[in-house]
Design an enzyme around this catalytic site. Structure first.
Site, PDB file in Angstrom:
ATOM      1  N   ASP A  39     -24.497  23.800  -5.413  1.00 17.43           N
ATOM      2  CA  ASP A  39     -25.540  22.891  -4.926  1.00 17.43           C
ATOM      3  C   ASP A  39     -25.257  21.443  -5.331  1.00 17.43           C
ATOM      4  OD1 ASP A  39     -25.851  23.300  -7.590  1.00 17.43           O
ATOM      5  OD2 ASP A  39     -28.032  23.529  -7.544  1.00 17.43           O
ATOM      6  N   HIS A 242       0.741   8.673  -0.959  1.00 16.17           N
ATOM      7  CA  HIS A 242      -0.685   8.858  -1.267  1.00 16.17           C
ATOM      8  C   HIS A 242      -0.880   9.643  -2.569  1.00 16.17           C
ATOM      9  CE1 HIS A 242      -1.599   8.202   3.269  1.00 16.17           C
ATOM     10  NE2 HIS A 242      -1.514   7.076   2.611  1.00 16.17           N
ATOM     11  N   ASP A 259      -2.468   1.031  -6.027  1.00  9.80           N
ATOM     12  CA  ASP A 259      -3.122   0.734  -4.743  1.00  9.80           C
ATOM     13  C   ASP A 259      -4.602   1.028  -4.947  1.00  9.80           C
ATOM     14  OD1 ASP A 259      -4.046   0.557  -2.137  1.00  9.80           O
ATOM     15  OD2 ASP A 259      -2.390   1.714  -1.265  1.00  9.80           O
ATOM     16  N   ASP A 270      -8.348  -3.842  -0.116  1.00  7.96           N
ATOM     17  CA  ASP A 270      -7.261  -2.853  -0.119  1.00  7.96           C
ATOM     18  C   ASP A 270      -6.008  -3.571  -0.609  1.00  7.96           C
ATOM     19  OD1 ASP A 270      -5.461  -0.832   0.317  1.00  7.96           O
ATOM     20  OD2 ASP A 270      -5.635  -0.837   2.506  1.00  7.96           O
ATOM     21  N   HIS A 349       6.062   3.792   6.694  1.00  9.17           N
ATOM     22  CA  HIS A 349       4.701   3.520   7.193  1.00  9.17           C
ATOM     23  C   HIS A 349       4.674   2.176   7.909  1.00  9.17           C
ATOM     24  CE1 HIS A 349       3.941   0.719   3.831  1.00  9.17           C
ATOM     25  NE2 HIS A 349       4.420   1.626   3.012  1.00  9.17           N
ATOM     26  N   HIS A 353      -3.071  -2.514   8.874  1.00  6.26           N
ATOM     27  CA  HIS A 353      -4.198  -1.863   9.538  1.00  6.26           C
ATOM     28  C   HIS A 353      -5.388  -2.799   9.441  1.00  6.26           C
ATOM     29  CE1 HIS A 353      -5.815  -0.837   5.519  1.00  6.26           C
ATOM     30  NE2 HIS A 353      -4.602  -0.432   5.198  1.00  6.26           N
ATOM     31  N   HIS A 360      -9.434   1.830   6.496  1.00  8.87           N
ATOM     32  CA  HIS A 360      -8.708   1.788   7.772  1.00  8.87           C
ATOM     33  C   HIS A 360      -9.780   1.515   8.809  1.00  8.87           C
ATOM     34  CE1 HIS A 360      -5.369   4.467   5.879  1.00  8.87           C
ATOM     35  NE2 HIS A 360      -5.296   3.215   5.503  1.00  8.87           N
ATOM     36  N   GLU A 390       1.276  -4.925   4.166  1.00  7.60           N
ATOM     37  CA  GLU A 390       1.672  -4.056   3.059  1.00  7.60           C
ATOM     38  C   GLU A 390       3.040  -3.405   3.242  1.00  7.60           C
ATOM     39  OE1 GLU A 390      -0.569  -0.336   2.816  1.00  7.60           O
ATOM     40  OE2 GLU A 390      -1.875  -1.033   4.424  1.00  7.60           O
ATOM     41  N   TYR A 394      10.697   2.765  -0.564  1.00  6.04           N
ATOM     42  CA  TYR A 394      10.568   3.949  -1.408  1.00  6.04           C
ATOM     43  C   TYR A 394      11.897   4.692  -1.382  1.00  6.04           C
ATOM     44  CZ  TYR A 394       5.965   2.480   0.052  1.00  6.04           C
ATOM     45  OH  TYR A 394       4.859   1.700   0.354  1.00  6.04           O
ATOM     46  N   ARG A 412       5.481  -1.404  -3.296  1.00  7.19           N
ATOM     47  CA  ARG A 412       4.651  -1.832  -2.165  1.00  7.19           C
ATOM     48  C   ARG A 412       3.856  -3.033  -2.633  1.00  7.19           C
ATOM     49  NH1 ARG A 412       2.502   2.659  -0.817  1.00  7.19           N
ATOM     50  NH2 ARG A 412       0.438   2.623  -1.786  1.00  7.19           N
ATOM     51  N   GLU A 414       0.650  -5.385  -1.190  1.00  7.00           N
ATOM     52  CA  GLU A 414      -0.350  -5.388  -0.119  1.00  7.00           C
ATOM     53  C   GLU A 414      -1.420  -6.429  -0.379  1.00  7.00           C
ATOM     54  OE1 GLU A 414      -2.741  -1.788   0.102  1.00  7.00           O
ATOM     55  OE2 GLU A 414      -3.189  -2.184   2.211  1.00  7.00           O
TER      56      GLU A 414
HETATM   57 MN    MN Z   1      -3.735  -0.417   3.048  1.00  6.17          MN
END
Ligand code: MN
Length: 444
Positions: A39, A242, A259, A270, A349, A353, A360, A390, A394, A412, A414
């Site tokens: 619950d 991710h 990130d 972001d 990638h 975005h 996103h 971004e 890698y 990365r 961004e």
């Molecule tokens: Mn992003």
């Protein structure tokens, strides 16, 4: 809700209603609580479209906009319930939906099944995003079937279903000054949090401890929390796009990829930063970092009205491919390497975005092809649009074709960028990214 805030939502609804045909009815479900187990629910966060159009943030709400009707703005909400409110918190109720949120009519959400046929009777078009919430779809289809069954007795079922996303999201794509002000606050808090993470990065500290530093700043500064799951990846974990385990210890000489973005008043930043653990980039780390940074700065400069995300991405791909050749990670003719997509081994990638209420964010990336053509055309950037830039590289730890010094490195960088009538506005410019600054901040 203050009067001026309520006016903002009324203006947004007015723009939507002005664009709807007279006999159209728009339906929007705000979503409900999601069970984590037994619950216990995940922390609730209302659907962005619902908040955008009404400011109403409770679960189990449905919005009905019907421009041709005596009550054009109807809300169905959880009714007041003394017992439930003692356990789970206050509710605006049907009365509050009218008094505080300006609804022309309001009903208890439990009446949805009986109210829907009434609300849709005589409508030519139902504007509803089918496929997003199957339970809600089923309610709508049941109501339509009910009206069809009663047509011999004078009811009239809707004739068309229309996807409302383009109509709703065109507005959300173009940010107003007030929305940009919120995004600037989210960006400022996010930048402060990234600096706190940099200053905490020491050998032996765990990734989740950096996550905690970041989210501590978010909450202390009044953000709802992160706008998406915080990624802290040290060493080869930075090559997992991710990665959210955040469970490993930092080691001296690691690059750390963070990130993370704060969500403030339903708008999120972001931001990604990559920095050394222990105050110094190795020469190989620095070469890779400088390449990504150069591509990112070039891409940011390309965020201009009239440009496209595709063109910006192509700029990044060209710069990264040329650099990867110089570093010995790729070899051959750069033009051919781009054609063949060879760079995707290290850059898999896209560069950008949309950004806004959702990380996103909504808004079409392509528009129908010109002159009735079937091939969609990339959308041109306009002042008020907000996007991320971004780029990253890698090198998988088991990539034996790569020089050993680069294996297991992930970088990365961004930032969040506003399209203006002139030079791009980098919302996250306060967040350090130049190597000397990063080395200073991460030095124990
Ligand atoms: Mn992003």
């Amino acid at each position: 809700m203050s009067a001026s805030v309520a006016t903002v939502h009324a203006e947004r609804r007015a723009r939507v209603m002005a664009a709807l045909p007279p006999r159209a009815v728009l339906l929007l479900a705000g979503g409900g609580e999601v069970t984590r187990n037994a619950d216990v629910h995940y922390r609730y966060r209302a659907a962005s479209d619902m908040v955008y159009l009404t400011g109403f943030t409770e679960p189990d709400a449905v919005l009905v906009l019907a421009p041709g009707r005596p009550a054009p703005f109807t809300l169905l909400v959880r009714p007041r319930d003394r017992e439930r409110e003692i356990w789970n918190g206050r509710r605006a109720g049907v009365e509050g939906a009218r008094a505080q949120f300006g609804a022309d009519a309001a009903h208890p959400i439990g009446d949805l099944a009986s109210k829907l046929p009434e609300l849709l009777d005589g409508a030519d078009e139902v504007w509803v995003q089918l496929g997003a919430d199957r339970k809600f779809d089923s309610r709508v289809l049941t109501a339509v079937a009910d009206l069809r069954a009663r047509e011999r007795r004078g009811a009239r079922a809707p004739r068309r279903f229309v996807d409302p996303r383009d109509l709703l999201h065109e507005q959300r794509l173009l940010k107003t000054g007030a929305e940009l002000a919120i995004l600037r606050r989210a960006a400022a808090i996010t930048s402060e949090a990234h600096v706190a993470a940099m200053q905490s990065a020491r050998p032996g500290v765990f990734e989740h401890q950096l996550e905690a530093e970041i989210e501590y700043v978010f909450r202390r500064r009044g953000a709802f929390g992160p706008g998406y799951n915080t990624i802290v990846g040290a060493g080869a974990n930075a090559t997992v796009l991710h990665y959210v385990d955040n469970s490993a210890a930092l080691a001296a000489g690691d690059l750390v990829l963070v990130d993370a973005g704060a969500e403030v008043d339903y708008y999120t930043a972001d931001v990604t930063r990559t920095f050394p653990c222990g105050g110094r980039f190795s020469p190989a780390q620095r070469r890779l970092y400088d390449l990504v940074l150069a591509s990112q700065e070039e891409a940011i400069d390309g965020v201009r009205a009239g440009g496209t995300m595709d063109a910006i991405h192509d700029t990044v791909v060209r710069r990264l491919t040329a650099g990867l050749c110089e570093l010995g990670l790729l070899s051959g003719d750069p033009v051919k390497l781009i054609e063949d997509g060879a760079f995707k081994r290290f850059y898999m990638h896209r560069t950008s975005h949309w950004l806004g209420m959702d990380v996103h964010d909504v808004g079409p990336y392509v528009l129908p092809g010109p002159g009735g053509g079937v091939m969609p055309a990339p959308r041109k950037l306009e002042p008020g649009m907000v996007l991320t830039i971004e780029p990253g590289l890698y090198i998988q730890p088991d990539d034996e074709a790569a020089p050993a010094e680069y294996r297991g490195l992930g970088v990365r960088i961004e930032d969040d960028v506003v399209v203006t009538t002139g030079a791009p506005e980098v919302l996250t410019a306060a967040c350090p990214k130049h190597p000397a600054e990063l080395e200073r901040l991460t030095t124990p």
